[in-house]
Design an enzyme around this catalytic site. Sequence first.
Site, PDB file in Angstrom:
ATOM      1  N   ARG A  79      36.310  49.935  46.741  1.00 23.83           N
ATOM      2  CA  ARG A  79      36.119  50.859  47.859  1.00 23.83           C
ATOM      3  C   ARG A  79      35.676  52.258  47.422  1.00 23.83           C
ATOM      4  O   ARG A  79      35.564  53.151  48.248  1.00 23.83           O
ATOM      5  CB  ARG A  79      37.402  50.985  48.679  1.00 23.83           C
ATOM      6  CG  ARG A  79      37.653  49.791  49.565  1.00 23.83           C
ATOM      7  CD  ARG A  79      38.485  50.138  50.784  1.00 23.83           C
ATOM      8  NE  ARG A  79      39.804  50.643  50.446  1.00 23.83           N
ATOM      9  CZ  ARG A  79      40.824  50.669  51.301  1.00 23.83           C
ATOM     10  NH1 ARG A  79      40.658  50.230  52.537  1.00 23.83           N
ATOM     11  NH2 ARG A  79      41.991  51.145  50.928  1.00 23.83           N
ATOM     12  N   LYS A  80      35.410  52.440  46.137  1.00 22.38           N
ATOM     13  CA  LYS A  80      35.014  53.768  45.656  1.00 22.38           C
ATOM     14  C   LYS A  80      33.701  53.685  44.890  1.00 22.38           C
ATOM     15  O   LYS A  80      33.575  54.181  43.778  1.00 22.38           O
ATOM     16  CB  LYS A  80      36.138  54.364  44.795  1.00 22.38           C
ATOM     17  CG  LYS A  80      37.357  54.790  45.608  1.00 22.38           C
ATOM     18  CD  LYS A  80      37.020  55.966  46.503  1.00 22.38           C
ATOM     19  CE  LYS A  80      38.181  56.364  47.401  1.00 22.38           C
ATOM     20  NZ  LYS A  80      38.338  55.448  48.547  1.00 22.38           N
TER      21      LYS A  80
ATOM     22  N   GLU B  91      37.942  34.115  42.325  1.00 22.44           N
ATOM     23  CA  GLU B  91      37.486  32.910  41.640  1.00 22.44           C
ATOM     24  C   GLU B  91      37.321  33.186  40.154  1.00 22.44           C
ATOM     25  O   GLU B  91      36.810  34.250  39.769  1.00 22.44           O
ATOM     26  CB  GLU B  91      36.136  32.453  42.221  1.00 22.44           C
ATOM     27  CG  GLU B  91      36.170  32.123  43.694  1.00 22.44           C
ATOM     28  CD  GLU B  91      36.188  33.356  44.574  1.00 22.44           C
ATOM     29  OE1 GLU B  91      37.026  33.391  45.511  1.00 22.44           O
ATOM     30  OE2 GLU B  91      35.414  34.290  44.322  1.00 22.44           O
TER      31      GLU B  91
ATOM     32  N   GLU C 241      39.674  40.196  43.128  1.00 19.63           N
ATOM     33  CA  GLU C 241      39.959  41.273  44.082  1.00 19.63           C
ATOM     34  C   GLU C 241      41.458  41.568  44.072  1.00 19.63           C
ATOM     35  O   GLU C 241      42.284  40.661  43.895  1.00 19.63           O
ATOM     36  CB  GLU C 241      39.529  40.866  45.494  1.00 19.63           C
ATOM     37  CG  GLU C 241      38.098  40.365  45.606  1.00 19.63           C
ATOM     38  CD  GLU C 241      37.070  41.432  45.340  1.00 19.63           C
ATOM     39  OE1 GLU C 241      37.410  42.630  45.411  1.00 19.63           O
ATOM     40  OE2 GLU C 241      35.910  41.077  45.049  1.00 19.63           O
TER      41      GLU C 241
ATOM     42  N   LYS D 117      27.516  38.935  36.901  1.00 21.79           N
ATOM     43  CA  LYS D 117      27.269  39.507  38.222  1.00 21.79           C
ATOM     44  C   LYS D 117      26.371  40.729  38.056  1.00 21.79           C
ATOM     45  O   LYS D 117      26.774  41.742  37.482  1.00 21.79           O
ATOM     46  CB  LYS D 117      28.574  39.925  38.898  1.00 21.79           C
ATOM     47  CG  LYS D 117      29.335  38.808  39.590  1.00 21.79           C
ATOM     48  CD  LYS D 117      29.967  37.833  38.658  1.00 21.79           C
ATOM     49  CE  LYS D 117      30.922  36.880  39.367  1.00 21.79           C
ATOM     50  NZ  LYS D 117      31.444  35.856  38.440  1.00 21.79           N
TER      51      LYS D 117
ATOM     52  N   ASP E 105      49.185  54.825  50.943  1.00 17.67           N
ATOM     53  CA  ASP E 105      47.992  54.254  51.547  1.00 17.67           C
ATOM     54  C   ASP E 105      47.645  52.989  50.775  1.00 17.67           C
ATOM     55  O   ASP E 105      47.733  52.964  49.549  1.00 17.67           O
ATOM     56  CB  ASP E 105      46.826  55.252  51.478  1.00 17.67           C
ATOM     57  CG  ASP E 105      45.635  54.843  52.315  1.00 17.67           C
ATOM     58  OD1 ASP E 105      45.758  53.883  53.098  1.00 17.67           O
ATOM     59  OD2 ASP E 105      44.583  55.490  52.192  1.00 17.67           O
ATOM     60  N   ALA E 106      47.229  51.952  51.456  1.00 17.92           N
ATOM     61  CA  ALA E 106      46.869  50.709  50.787  1.00 17.92           C
ATOM     62  C   ALA E 106      45.602  50.902  49.950  1.00 17.92           C
ATOM     63  O   ALA E 106      44.766  51.764  50.236  1.00 17.92           O
ATOM     64  CB  ALA E 106      46.646  49.604  51.818  1.00 17.92           C
TER      65      ALA E 106
ATOM     66  N   ASP F 129      43.011  52.877  45.656  1.00 22.13           N
ATOM     67  CA  ASP F 129      41.821  52.047  45.415  1.00 22.13           C
ATOM     68  C   ASP F 129      41.518  51.930  43.927  1.00 22.13           C
ATOM     69  O   ASP F 129      41.047  50.888  43.448  1.00 22.13           O
ATOM     70  CB  ASP F 129      40.608  52.632  46.140  1.00 22.13           C
ATOM     71  CG  ASP F 129      40.739  52.553  47.654  1.00 22.13           C
ATOM     72  OD1 ASP F 129      41.413  51.624  48.147  1.00 22.13           O
ATOM     73  OD2 ASP F 129      40.180  53.424  48.346  1.00 22.13           O
ATOM     74  N   LYS F 130      41.789  52.989  43.176  1.00 24.51           N
ATOM     75  CA  LYS F 130      41.558  52.946  41.726  1.00 24.51           C
ATOM     76  C   LYS F 130      42.626  52.118  41.016  1.00 24.51           C
ATOM     77  O   LYS F 130      42.352  51.500  39.982  1.00 24.51           O
ATOM     78  CB  LYS F 130      41.512  54.362  41.162  1.00 24.51           C
ATOM     79  CG  LYS F 130      40.188  55.030  41.406  1.00 24.51           C
ATOM     80  CD  LYS F 130      39.120  54.434  40.508  1.00 24.51           C
ATOM     81  CE  LYS F 130      37.864  54.150  41.245  1.00 24.51           C
ATOM     82  NZ  LYS F 130      36.993  53.200  40.576  1.00 24.51           N
TER      83      LYS F 130
ATOM     84  N   ASP G  94      25.482  42.876  40.126  1.00 19.33           N
ATOM     85  CA  ASP G  94      26.037  44.087  40.722  1.00 19.33           C
ATOM     86  C   ASP G  94      26.525  45.028  39.628  1.00 19.33           C
ATOM     87  O   ASP G  94      26.381  46.249  39.738  1.00 19.33           O
ATOM     88  CB  ASP G  94      27.236  43.743  41.622  1.00 19.33           C
ATOM     89  CG  ASP G  94      26.823  43.316  43.014  1.00 19.33           C
ATOM     90  OD1 ASP G  94      25.665  43.552  43.379  1.00 19.33           O
ATOM     91  OD2 ASP G  94      27.663  42.739  43.717  1.00 19.33           O
TER      92      ASP G  94
ATOM     93  N   PHE H 141      52.542  66.707  49.439  1.00 20.82           N
ATOM     94  CA  PHE H 141      51.921  65.454  49.012  1.00 20.82           C
ATOM     95  C   PHE H 141      52.859  64.786  48.000  1.00 20.82           C
ATOM     96  O   PHE H 141      52.542  64.661  46.832  1.00 20.82           O
ATOM     97  CB  PHE H 141      50.545  65.740  48.402  1.00 20.82           C
ATOM     98  CG  PHE H 141      49.714  64.518  48.081  1.00 20.82           C
ATOM     99  CD1 PHE H 141      50.154  63.218  48.334  1.00 20.82           C
ATOM    100  CD2 PHE H 141      48.457  64.669  47.509  1.00 20.82           C
ATOM    101  CE1 PHE H 141      49.389  62.111  48.027  1.00 20.82           C
ATOM    102  CE2 PHE H 141      47.667  63.565  47.188  1.00 20.82           C
ATOM    103  CZ  PHE H 141      48.128  62.302  47.446  1.00 20.82           C
TER     104      PHE H 141
ATOM    105  N   HIS I 223      44.991  56.900  42.396  1.00 17.45           N
ATOM    106  CA  HIS I 223      44.577  56.657  43.781  1.00 17.45           C
ATOM    107  C   HIS I 223      44.692  55.157  44.054  1.00 17.45           C
ATOM    108  O   HIS I 223      44.345  54.336  43.209  1.00 17.45           O
ATOM    109  CB  HIS I 223      43.137  57.135  43.975  1.00 17.45           C
ATOM    110  CG  HIS I 223      42.655  57.038  45.383  1.00 17.45           C
ATOM    111  ND1 HIS I 223      42.219  55.847  45.931  1.00 17.45           N
ATOM    112  CD2 HIS I 223      42.530  57.968  46.362  1.00 17.45           C
ATOM    113  CE1 HIS I 223      41.860  56.050  47.182  1.00 17.45           C
ATOM    114  NE2 HIS I 223      42.035  57.329  47.467  1.00 17.45           N
TER     115      HIS I 223
ATOM    116  N   LYS J 173      42.940  63.635  44.277  1.00 19.16           N
ATOM    117  CA  LYS J 173      41.516  63.635  44.631  1.00 19.16           C
ATOM    118  C   LYS J 173      40.953  65.017  44.319  1.00 19.16           C
ATOM    119  O   LYS J 173      41.670  66.019  44.384  1.00 19.16           O
ATOM    120  CB  LYS J 173      41.310  63.320  46.115  1.00 19.16           C
ATOM    121  CG  LYS J 173      41.855  61.976  46.557  1.00 19.16           C
ATOM    122  CD  LYS J 173      41.619  61.726  48.036  1.00 19.16           C
ATOM    123  CE  LYS J 173      40.183  61.315  48.296  1.00 19.16           C
ATOM    124  NZ  LYS J 173      40.000  60.873  49.720  1.00 19.16           N
TER     125      LYS J 173
ATOM    126  N   LYS K 162      34.478  42.096  38.273  1.00 11.70           N
ATOM    127  CA  LYS K 162      33.356  41.170  38.104  1.00 11.70           C
ATOM    128  C   LYS K 162      32.979  41.042  36.636  1.00 11.70           C
ATOM    129  O   LYS K 162      32.848  42.043  35.925  1.00 11.70           O
ATOM    130  CB  LYS K 162      32.153  41.665  38.906  1.00 11.70           C
ATOM    131  CG  LYS K 162      32.412  41.737  40.400  1.00 11.70           C
ATOM    132  CD  LYS K 162      31.234  42.335  41.145  1.00 11.70           C
ATOM    133  CE  LYS K 162      31.532  42.424  42.650  1.00 11.70           C
ATOM    134  NZ  LYS K 162      30.427  43.060  43.390  1.00 11.70           N
TER     135      LYS K 162
END
Length: 408
Positions: free
Chosen positions: A264-265, A57, A44, A289, A258-259, A18-19, A291, A250, A16, A182, A285
């Site tokens: 985003r997941k 960074e 990123e 961090k 798709d970008a 985003d992955k 997060d 598909f 995918h 998916k 990260k």
Amino acid sequence: MRSSYLFTSESVSEGHPDKVADQISDSIVDLLLSKDPQARVACETFVTTQRIVIGGEIRCRPVYDEERFKDTGGWAPGARDEIEQAVRKTVREIGYEQKGFHWETATFENHLHGQSAEIAQGVDAAGNKDEGAGDQGIMFGFACDETPELMPATIYYSHKILERMARDRHSGRAPFLEPDAKSQVTLKYEDGQPVAATAIVVSTQHASGYDKGEKETELHDYVKQVVADCLPEGLVSDDTVYHINPTGSFEVGGPDGDAGLTGRKIIVDTYGGASPHGGGAFSGKDPTKVDRSAAYAVRYLAKNIVAAGLARRCTIQLAYAIGVSEPLSLYVNTHGTGTVDDTALEQAIGRIEKLGGLTPRGIRTHLQLNKPIYRETAAYGHFGRKADGEHFPWERLDLVEELRAALA
């Protein structure tokens, strides 16, 4: 909790878009931590048709130091090439060798630069000051007894379906599959436990021709067999509704279809919506961090609480301020399933010395997070995985006896 209800979670495959971005970002984290265990990384990634862009960074003296390597823009000789090689290797291992997105020919841009000195001064230890959190934020951890892995069943089985399909694609057992896919699993619950799969959705990128006729039937039969193999006996029945590639063809997928962007997941990465989420993504990260590191810590705590028989369901929240080492708050909620009071659990956690007060340094030290272990986390969930050597240490069940002792 309601005694009877339907609940749904989704997963996405390693292919995918985003992955793809998450895995690239974490491949950079791993590369820099392999050079310097104290490296700071916030990477990123953006992927689209035949293009990969990374930015963010870093602080990693063997790789990037503006004073030492003035003549090469701060980069050590060969470092930029090594980063590009790591990125292309990641895409190759996912399996993208397509006209619209190819690991070897896609345009690559590197916009990483040095970490802000103002952020660094808040995080670094100095004098009597311990290392502070890399940012403010709230993190949630969760565990429940729906599966042996103490994960919500809907997200766990959504992951397993796509993991199995990826293995079959890589091994050649299912050559008609392409990387992007998916899944979505809807389960019926009675008294808090899954009793039936009411609906299964699988959309998978496929080779030409597998959207009609006998080839489409072959693909659909294959997916149904994977579902039957991945879900426990008794959940799937003749009443289970399947939606397999419900839009039809598909063939164009991944970053060409798709970008993709890092981070985003976040619900796929965690508990499939069965738990609150603090909002911060993990991939790209380093473990200063919170997060990332604190989210791993609260999963570790929640899982050990459930494994210890102290609750059937447990949510834990931590909160931090940037530059401050001690957490601002610790919250435990066992949703009425606990065998002891939630406040007693909060106090017990505070009495376990090896957790280091749940400071960023304490978490990293106990879970040994300053290692290149993150690329593997970036697809099929960060939780509910097997603690294997250095990987997924937050899935260990080595706090069970200490939690019980702290409550005695």
